[in-house]
Write an enzyme that holds these catalytic residues in place. Structure first.
Site, PDB file in Angstrom:
ATOM      1  N   ALA A 168      10.760   1.951  -2.297  1.00 21.91           N
ATOM      2  CA  ALA A 168      10.404   2.239  -3.691  1.00 21.91           C
ATOM      3  C   ALA A 168      10.174   0.891  -4.369  1.00 21.91           C
ATOM      4  O   ALA A 168      10.944   0.439  -5.206  1.00 21.91           O
ATOM      5  CB  ALA A 168      11.512   3.013  -4.386  1.00 21.91           C
ATOM      6  N   ASN A 175      -6.813  -3.128  -2.438  1.00 21.35           N
ATOM      7  CA  ASN A 175      -6.213  -1.854  -2.832  1.00 21.35           C
ATOM      8  C   ASN A 175      -5.969  -1.909  -4.329  1.00 21.35           C
ATOM      9  O   ASN A 175      -5.438  -2.899  -4.838  1.00 21.35           O
ATOM     10  CB  ASN A 175      -4.909  -1.673  -2.048  1.00 21.35           C
ATOM     11  CG  ASN A 175      -4.216  -0.363  -2.346  1.00 21.35           C
ATOM     12  OD1 ASN A 175      -3.648  -0.176  -3.417  1.00 21.35           O
ATOM     13  ND2 ASN A 175      -4.239   0.549  -1.389  1.00 21.35           N
ATOM     14  N   CYS A 225       0.621   6.421  -4.739  1.00 20.33           N
ATOM     15  CA  CYS A 225       1.916   5.750  -4.755  1.00 20.33           C
ATOM     16  C   CYS A 225       2.956   6.686  -5.381  1.00 20.33           C
ATOM     17  O   CYS A 225       2.796   7.112  -6.524  1.00 20.33           O
ATOM     18  CB  CYS A 225       1.866   4.445  -5.549  1.00 20.33           C
ATOM     19  SG  CYS A 225       3.507   3.687  -5.668  1.00 20.33           S
ATOM     20  N   GLY A 236       6.623   4.876   8.636  1.00 18.70           N
ATOM     21  CA  GLY A 236       7.067   4.572   9.994  1.00 18.70           C
ATOM     22  C   GLY A 236       6.812   5.735  10.943  1.00 18.70           C
ATOM     23  O   GLY A 236       6.255   6.767  10.545  1.00 18.70           O
TER      24      GLY A 236
END
Lengths: 273, 313
Positions: B75, B104, B135, B222
């Site tokens: 975060a 980005n 996000c 991940g």
């Protein structure tokens, strides 16, 4: 830009429980591994494992380079899944090592009294600082004292090596050995006797300990550098996961990366709350 | 038998041609300088830099990350130096490399997205934009734009008209139907779709009974999210006719090849960079070896080649 960095593979040559839950691991590394500066750390990961997934940042406790033989030692306490897995590594286990990483302690060439203050596993980088000074010409004669504290006698580790390097004063939270109380209180008692303009203080330990130290040193004209501990993912400054609040030149809060701008900071720059 | 040096690996994204399909994912490669001593950027298809907003952002308070099973939650909260500082301090360094630079971009409002896009379009050395509408760690903007097809259409369309650079829209997996979102982005003029961003998640410290993240929730990344990402890439690939860039837990060359078979024209390596700064290089090398061994002369022949019928036993 030279392409001179990569993850190195090392072999565990010993991984010994030195006190309950505390381990000393020695890793044999390729010659390419740079000599760490005091306060620097490595990211250690078990090769080929997805659990734990991330590496763990560990301060360098000791290091030796003799011809082709490079050995890096780290000291750790089992606190979670990652360190628990480390504790199971055996002689010959393969680990991945990234480093040495981070900003090191400022080392003064001469004419300083050195104070080291360690809480718990904070003893690891403090021992490496002491060893670094003692290995140098000027440092071999410097006045050096280490204050080291832990919860109890059983958690006081690596005392022997420190005692060889310098005078060592001990505290325990439960009074089972040495001064009964916080290591910062033990130091505070001695503080009035110091020649503070000639003194440099290095500290590493849990955040509340460093915060207490900051309070003792507030408004004092003494150099004090501390090494912070923070959860990290990459260790090299890209993930921005390990930030801590630092005062900028104008006193405003700014997040700095513990892995890159740290782990060593001037104690006066850290914002504690 | 195809020879390694004859294998075609170029990828077209709008007017941009990438030399190969491998690039880092935004937020796992800094602004580019950080890995320059580890990775030869000339060998990458592109560099995707940390998300940029119009003004610098301080990000969320720590703790910002926590490891989870085969992955991690983060975060960070879009901490970044701001688009102007990026152009002044970071972009000159990146210009020396042959690889494309993909910026980005992030905004709290549609106008901010457009403004950032405009500023970057005038900067020498930026080759494409990746619009972060996914996000999960900020109060405004980000995923708030990425979960509603109408908003996706609006942001994409307006960014497109603010720039002449190719526009990639980066999607969030935190939606019920990813294909609707992807189609909206395509209809509004997106040149490519990248997916997935992180999945919202949580982790609790049972002693203090607090979240392990100051922000309470974070984005999961991940290997843990790879199967979800792969499924979403496959779904989107079947609904759009613009290139799909696969992201989500890619750690090995085999992972990357899976994404390509499922329809990804290119891949981004994210969290793997954090455990191995050379992950992009390892993946690229492995993809090339795979193509050689499988005798595939053009990467395009691999993309979307998933067979729906199982061979008879």
């Amino acid at each position: 830009m030279p392409l001179n960095k990569r993850i190195l593979t090392g072999d565990v040559i010993s991984n010994r429980e030195v006190a309950e839950g505390h381990f000393l691991m020695a890793v044999k590394l390729p010659f390419a591994f740079e000599t760490p500066l005091p306060g620097q750390f490595i990211m250690l990961r078990i090769k080929g494992k997805s659990e734990p997934f991330l590496g763990r940042p560990l301060s360098v406790y000791a290091f030796q380079r003799r011809r082709e033989k490079v050995i890096c030692e780290v000291l750790y306490r089992v606190v979670g899944k990652g360190t628990q897995q480390f504790s199971l590594l055996k002689f010959g286990s393969t680990v991945e090592v990234l480093g040495p990483l981070g900003r090191s302690f400022t080392i003064f060439p001469s004419e300083k009294d050195v104070i080291l203050i360690a809480g718990g596993m904070g003893i690891a980088p403090m021992t490496y600082v002491a060893g670094h000074y003692r290995g140098s010409k000027a440092g071999s004669k410097m006045k050096m004292i280490c204050y080291t504290g832990a919860r109890s006698m059983d958690d006081l580790v690596a005392l022997e090596r420190m005692e060889v390097l310098c005078k060592t004063k001990v505290s325990t939270d439960d009074g089972s050995r040495g001064y009964h109380g916080m290591v910062t209180d033990l130091f505070k008692n001695d503080f009035p006797t110091l020649n503070i303009k000639k003194t440099v203080i290095y500290a590493c330990g849990p955040r509340p300990m460093l915060k207490a130290l900051a309070a003792i040193l507030e408004d004092q004209p003494v150099i004090c550098e501390v090494s912070l501990e923070e959860r990290m993912a990459c260790g090299v400054g890209v993930c921005l996961g390990c930030v801590t609040a630092i005062k900028d030149d104008r006193g405003n809060k700014q997040y700095k990366r513990v892995c890159k701008e740290g782990p060593v900071f001037n104690i006066k720059d850290i914002m504690w709350d | 038998m195809v020879h390694l040096r004859d294998i075609k690996t170029d990828v077209k994204i709008g007017s941009l041609t990438l030399r190969n399909p491998v690039m880092p994912a935004s937020g796992t490669f800094g602004y580019g300088e950080e890995f320059a001593e580890y990775v030869d950027y000339n060998l990458l298809g592109a560099i995707v830099v940390k998300g940029l907003s119009l003004e610098p952002r301080a990000g969320n308070p720590p703790p910002r990350i926590i490891e989870t099973a085969s992955g991690m939650l983060n975060a960070i909260g879009m901490e970044n130096i701001g688009v102007q500082a990026f152009i002044k301090d970071k972009l000159p360094f990146l210009r020396q490399f042959r690889c494309a630079v993909i910026a980005n971009i992030y905004g709290e409002t549609v106008e901010e997205y457009c403004k950032v896009a405009e500023v970057l379009s005038g900067a020498e050395g930026v080759h494409a934009l990746e619009v972060n509408i996914s996000c999960p760690n900020v109060e405004k903007g980000g995923v708030a734009f990425g979960t509603d097809p109408a908003m996706v259409h609006e942001v994409t369309g307006k960014v497109k008209s603010s720039t002449n650079l190719p526009v990639i829209v980066k999607l969030s997996p935190n939606v019920t139907d990813i294909t609707g979102i992807a189609v909206s982005a395509q209809d509004a003029g997106a040149d490519a779709i990248s997916l997935i961003n992180t999945m919202t998640g949580m982790s609790v410290d049972i002693i203090s009974r607090t979240s392990n993240l100051a922000n309470l929730t974070g984005g999961l990344s991940g290997p843990a999210i790879k199967p979800i990402a792969l499924r979403m890439v496959w779904e989107v690939y079947n609904k759009v006719n613009i290139p799909v860039i696969g992201i989500g837990g890619i750690t090995t060359p085999e992972d990357a090849v899976e994404f390509m078979i499922a329809g990804a024209s290119a891949v981004q390596i994210g969290t793997a960079n954090l455990i191995n700064p050379l992950a992009t290089m390892d993946v690229l090398e492995g993809i090339l070896t795979y193509l050689e061994v499988q005798d595939i002369a053009d990467l395009r022949d691999l993309v979307g080649s998933l067979k729906l019928e199982r061979p008879e036993e």
